[in-house]
Design a protein around this motif. Structure first.
Motif: not given
Length: 136
Positions: A29, A39, A41, A44-45, A47-48, A102
């Motif tokens: 990241w 920011f 993908p 996002d991954l 965080i998920r 983030r």
């Protein structure tokens, strides 16, 4: 009681996946953010994965406490819980890194993040040794 063990093991597997994957994902990241300046993908991954494994961690700890209560909290269970508490603190610190990422704040080096990632492996090995051999 066997179903509680199955649920506990499944939840532990999922939580450990997050514990091992998220610090490593933060490295990618960080690189993606440096390249894109935004920011992407990978964030996002990451965080998920963190959110999903956090829920599994709660289930793992709850079912582990249930099993500990069922067995009468022998000394080996207390030792395991101590290591699990350290792993939970490590995971909390990982969450702090995710929250900072983030905002685009990546102050730790790739090397630091790799070492941070490997620390959790030693904790997991310690838990496995205690659970399998029950030395206390």
């Amino acid at each position: 009681m066997e179903w509680i063990k199955v649920l506990h093991l499944l939840a532990v597997l999922g939580w450990m996946t997050g514990i091992f994957a998220v610090p490593r994902a933060i490295i990618f990241w960080k690189r993606e953010y440096a390249q894109l300046g935004a920011f992407g993908p990978t964030g996002d991954l990451t965080i998920r994965i963190y959110r999903f494994s956090l829920g599994l961690g709660v289930i793992a700890i709850a079912t582990g406490l249930w099993l500990g209560w069922y067995w009468g909290f022998p000394l080996w269970v207390w030792s395991k819980l101590g290591l699990v508490a350290l792993l939970a603190a490590h995971y909390g610190w990982t969450g702090r890194l995710v929250l900072r990422a983030r905002k685009g704040i990546f102050t730790e080096s790739d090397f630091w993040l790799r070492v941070f990632n490997e620390i959790s492996v030693f904790g997991a090995i310690g838990v496995l040794i205690i659970v399998v051999f029950k030395p206390f």
